[in-house]
Design an enzyme around this catalytic site. Structure first.
Site, PDB file in Angstrom:
ATOM      1  CG  PHE A 114     -11.868  -7.034   4.569  1.00  0.00           C
ATOM      2  CD1 PHE A 114     -12.963  -6.262   4.216  1.00  0.00           C
ATOM      3  CD2 PHE A 114     -10.695  -6.878   3.862  1.00  0.00           C
ATOM      4  CE1 PHE A 114     -12.876  -5.344   3.177  1.00  0.00           C
ATOM      5  CE2 PHE A 114     -10.599  -5.960   2.821  1.00  0.00           C
ATOM      6  CZ  PHE A 114     -11.700  -5.195   2.476  1.00  0.00           C
ATOM      7  CG  ASP A 185      -9.002  -6.391  11.049  1.00  0.00           C
ATOM      8  OD1 ASP A 185      -9.294  -5.206  11.316  1.00  0.00           O
ATOM      9  OD2 ASP A 185      -8.610  -6.754   9.927  1.00  0.00           O
ATOM     10  CE1 TYR A 210      -9.461   2.022   4.694  1.00  0.00           C
ATOM     11  CE2 TYR A 210      -7.106   1.984   5.171  1.00  0.00           C
ATOM     12  CZ  TYR A 210      -8.268   1.329   4.778  1.00  0.00           C
ATOM     13  OH  TYR A 210      -8.222  -0.011   4.491  1.00  0.00           O
ATOM     14  CE  LYS A 211     -12.001  -0.091   6.170  1.00  0.00           C
ATOM     15  NZ  LYS A 211     -11.761  -1.511   6.387  1.00  0.00           N
ATOM     16  NE  ARG A 357     -20.120  -1.355   3.538  1.00  0.00           N
ATOM     17  CZ  ARG A 357     -18.826  -1.370   3.778  1.00  0.00           C
ATOM     18  NH1 ARG A 357     -18.322  -2.204   4.686  1.00  0.00           N
ATOM     19  NH2 ARG A 357     -18.011  -0.550   3.143  1.00  0.00           N
TER      20      ARG A 357
HETATM   21  C1  PLP Z   1     -10.798  -2.173   5.443  1.00  0.00           C
HETATM   22  C2  PLP Z   1     -10.300  -3.501   5.865  1.00  0.00           C
HETATM   23  C3  PLP Z   1      -9.059  -3.989   5.408  1.00  0.00           C
HETATM   24  C4  PLP Z   1      -8.240  -3.242   4.395  1.00  0.00           C
HETATM   25  O1  PLP Z   1      -6.867  -3.434   4.578  1.00  0.00           O
HETATM   26  P1  PLP Z   1      -5.810  -2.408   3.958  1.00  0.00           P
HETATM   27  O2  PLP Z   1      -4.515  -3.089   4.078  1.00  0.00           O
HETATM   28  O3  PLP Z   1      -5.900  -1.140   4.759  1.00  0.00           O
HETATM   29  O4  PLP Z   1      -6.224  -2.160   2.538  1.00  0.00           O
HETATM   30  C5  PLP Z   1      -8.607  -5.198   5.921  1.00  0.00           C
HETATM   31  N1  PLP Z   1      -9.338  -5.886   6.838  1.00  0.00           N
HETATM   32  C6  PLP Z   1     -10.546  -5.450   7.278  1.00  0.00           C
HETATM   33  C7  PLP Z   1     -11.313  -6.238   8.287  1.00  0.00           C
HETATM   34  C8  PLP Z   1     -11.067  -4.257   6.791  1.00  0.00           C
HETATM   35  O5  PLP Z   1     -12.270  -3.844   7.181  1.00  0.00           O
END
Ligand code: PLP
Length: 398
Positions: A114, A185, A210-211, A357
């Site tokens: 990400f 992660d 939150y996911k 998705r």
């Molecule tokens: C959703 C997501 C994020 C988002 O990070 P936040 O700090 O919560 O905004 C970061 N890394 C990955 C791999 C994600 O899927």
């Protein structure tokens, strides 16, 4: 235990007429959140005021919630702390991992990560003045790229775009054999697939809530540190709540023993309370059951698309072992298709340039929802409903 999915579904507020296939981005509202929020606002903050830090257990949320999440991802008690955001927890994990491997200068990651994770690494490199290097390779090249220059292997287990899954145990072993430290992660793993951090011998892991964990928009992140490393870790973000004695107000920083040294500042108790309420459903759930149902629902979806939607192509791996808990399909006008589906009450999302998705979240999605989504998808494609002008307008959040 056999998970009762009719029961888990009843934990959520699901708007009438909506098929929600975006629980991989923002989980739905758990019904228990409202009562918990009322309690925190009225009885705790409202009546107890500052005494609530001591008397309402506000200080215990960070580790208590960490233990609740830990059960789902194979973490020992006291090895996870919750707070801040995933991006910040990633920064902390990466900084600590680099500090444990000071003779090496390469952070290895991949193009499936990400962007925020890569950006945080770039920022850390710039701040460190240590001539560190971020090396980003194709996901298939990661194993071969782990050599004795690599300090830290920093990967997201499940690719947010395609759902492709890395072999956590094998890659961690390979990293260790080469003398590297791992940062995993779990943004698209925690609550999505069974994870065994202890069994995989992972060093650091981070995630958001939150996911798939349904903690609410902007709910706090979490960080895991392997129990044998935690007291050797020197926190890079030396906030007072990670101090040995925050209320001594010493002028020098001494990290507390244990995982709480990864705390930074004052947590949002309102967000913590909602997250804690959201996690109640998970106490009734076995991840193996969630996985079995996720794979069955995904297969049902793929079979339908294979038979009835020749216009789009599967971007996710067909092999279930290589996949998280989402399906992605490629279509040049994918954004417009997703908008047309949303207009029909089927909510998925879009990732540039051409990925549609669909999150598979068995706690509240069953065969009926998958079938309804499939029928709508077929109709939008066959009748080219996506060509209508109102579906072309790009919004900020896709
Ligand atoms: C959703 C997501 C994020 C988002 O990070 P936040 O700090 O919560 O905004 C970061 N890394 C990955 C791999 C994600 O899927």
């Amino acid at each position: 235990m056999t998970t009762n999915f009719a029961l888990t579904r009843s934990f959520f507020h699901l708007p009438e007429g909506i098929v929600y296939l975006d629980g991989n981005s923002l989980g739905p509202l758990p019904k228990g959140a409202q009562a918990r929020l009322d309690r925190v606002l009225e009885r705790e903050w409202g009546e107890m005021l500052i005494n609530a830090w001591n008397d309402a257990g506000w200080m215990d949320y960070s580790v208590g919630i960490g233990n609740r999440i830990g059960r789902l991802i194979g973490a020992a008690e006291g090895s996870i702390v919750v707070g801040d955001t995933l991006s910040i927890k990633l920064y902390q994990a990466l900084a600590a991992a680099l500090d444990l491997n000071p003779k090496r200068r390469v952070i290895l990651s991949d193009t499936g990560n990400f962007p925020s994770d890569l950006y945080m690494a770039e920022g850390l490199i710039r701040a460190s003045n240590k001539n560190l290097e971020l090396k980003v390779v194709d996901p298939q090249q990661v194993a071969d790229a782990i050599d004795d220059s690599v300090a830290v292997v920093m990967l997201t287990e499940v690719d947010y775009r395609t759902g492709r899954r890395h072999a956590m145990t094998a890659l961690t072993e390979r990293a260790h054999d080469a003398g590297a430290i791992t940062v995993w992660d779990l943004a698209h793993s925690a609550g999505a697939i069974p994870v065994d951090l202890t069994g995989a011998k992972a060093d650091f892991a981070v995630g958001c809530t939150y996911k798939y964990l349904n903690g609410g928009p902007g709910a706090p992140g979490f960080i895991y540190v392997a129990p044998d490393l935690i007291d050797r870790v020197r926190p890079a973000l030396c906030g007072w709540l990670g101090h040995e004695s925050p209320f001594a107000f010493d002028l020098d920083y001494r990290p507390v023993t244990g995982i709480e040294r990864m705390r930074v500042g004052t947590p949002s108790i309102i967000a913590m309370a909602v997250l804690d309420a959201a996690l109640e459903v998970w106490d009734q759930v076995e991840m193996a059951d969630v996985r079995a149902k996720s794979l069955a629902l995904s297969q049902r979806f793929m079979d339908f698309v294979d038979r009835h939607c020749p216009q789009i192509s599967l971007a996710s791996p067909r092999d279930p072992a290589m996949r998280g808990s989402q399906l992605s399909f490629r279509f040049p006008a994918g954004y417009a298709v997703v908008q047309a589906l949303i207009a029909k009450g089927v909510i998925g999302d879009f990732r540039a340039p051409d990925l549609m998705r669909f999150g598979i979240t068995p706690l509240f999605i069953g065969e009926a929802e998958i079938d309804a989504a499939c029928q709508s998808l077929k109709e939008v494609l066959d009748r080219e409903i996506w060509r209508q002008p109102q579906f072309q307008q790009q919004k900020f959040v896709t």
